[in-house]
Design a protein around this motif. Structure first.
Motif: not given
Length: 355
Positions: A64-91
């Motif tokens: 039962d997921l809700p409908d898209a938020p108001e103003g959401e037109d179905g376009t998929i937006e991948i935002l810019d941003g840094d990728i965080y890392s930690d030398r002690n963590v392996t993903n």
């Protein structure tokens, strides 16, 4: 007489050192023979979107997921941003592809997508399931489900998509298929899983589902063989995809609990049976490094903190341009949730300090 004693002592010392060296050489040869069973592959291949998956909206159980938020037109937006890392963590991206044989296929889908995060400083393990029906951009075609990225461009495209969408530090993957999963559970002697009445009805064929068990199961603790553990992991229609991937994580944790107390013979059989059906871009050196950390993870309990992405509050019903039902996602919110889950206090402190 003194010289004879010295000579005898030296001979004994050399004999002991030779024996130790021989044991080390044999152990290394044995270890390398096991690592050589693995399929090493960087996961890359030419992206091919010439054949698309047909629209089957009955396949995705998103509840039962809700409908898209108001103003959401179905376009998929991948935002810019840094990728965080930690030398002690392996993903590591864990991919379960849907072949039913011991052969890998380029036509497979990544039916199960998870991220295993190993903190080698605190020796904690965290496991995140990523919903397969998330709508993501596909190079050269319309938006599609995340699960289909594997068919279009292999593990490399799936990793790249997860990295881009969630700004997650991940460039290593491990792939197994349904057949390997089933064989692994059988090799370790099966697993104990607590099953609900609704799940039992599905596995016993009393209600509509897509997977039934070989042996009748009951509500409560059941000891499942490989076939039935796979069937349990794949149950659909009785609830939602969120519950389905919770079941997958329960099976992985149960398998870890079973293996951590296994004897040498069982571990050797497991390696011989499963490693030929493992594909990865981890190097032998990286695998060795992680294996050396395993005793510390086991002594810490080998219990995994778990969660699913996206969270229910940060996603909605979405429809692609081809009419495909998808899960719309607030990628920025989920990237933040993932960082806090994987990196905890370190990430929170850096945000507080403005770094």
């Amino acid at each position: 007489m003194q010289n004879n004693k010295k000579r005898t002592g030296w001979i004994a010392l050399i004999s002991v050192l030779t024996a130790i060296l021989l044991v080390v050489v044999v152990a290394i040869a044995y270890y390398n023979s096991k690592l050589n069973l693995i399929h090493y592959d960087d996961g890359s291949r030419e992206i091919d979107t010439s054949t698309s998956y047909p629209v089957d909206n009955d396949e995705l159980d998103i509840g039962d997921l809700p409908d898209a938020p108001e103003g959401e037109d179905g376009t998929i937006e991948i935002l810019d941003g840094d990728i965080y890392s930690d030398r002690n963590v392996t993903n590591i991206l864990l991919l379960g592809t849907d072949e039913r044989t011991d052969e890998f296929s380029d036509n497979a889908r990544a039916d199960s997508i998870m991220v295993l995060s190993l903190n080698t400083k605190d020796h904690t393990m965290k496991l995140v399931s990523i919903e397969r029906g998330i709508g993501v951009p596909i190079p050269g075609r319309n938006d599609d489900w995340l699960t289909h990225t594997f068919r279009y461009g292999g593990a490399a495209l799936t990793m790249q998509t997860v990295r881009d969408c969630f700004k997650l530090d991940i460039d290593r993957y491990v792939r197994v298929n349904f057949y390997a999963f089933e064989k692994a559970i059988d090799t370790i002697g099966g697993i104990d899983i607590e099953i609900t009445q609704e799940e039992a009805d599905g596995l016993n064929g009393k209600v509509r589902t897509n997977a039934t068990a070989e042996q009748e199961v009951v509500a409560g603790i059941n000891h499942l063989n490989g076939h039935d553990a796979l069937a349990y992991s794949r149950i659909r229609y009785i609830d939602s995809d969120w519950k389905r991937i919770e079941r997958q994580r329960k099976v992985i944790q149960a398998a870890i609990d079973q293996v951590k107390n296994a004897d040498i013979a069982t571990l050797n059989a497991l390696a011989d049976e499963i490693l030929p059906m493992v594909q990865t871009n981890l190097t032998k050196a990286e695998i060795t490094s992680l294996l050396l950390e395993m005793p510390s993870f086991i002594s810490a309990g080998a219990q995994m903190e778990q969660m699913t992405i996206p969270t229910y509050e940060t996603c909605w019903n979405s429809v692609g341009v081809d009419g495909r039902k998808m899960i719309g996602v607030d990628f920025e919110a989920n990237a933040k949730i993932l960082r806090e889950f994987f990196y905890g206090e370190n990430y929170a402190e850096e945000q507080t300090n403005g770094s």
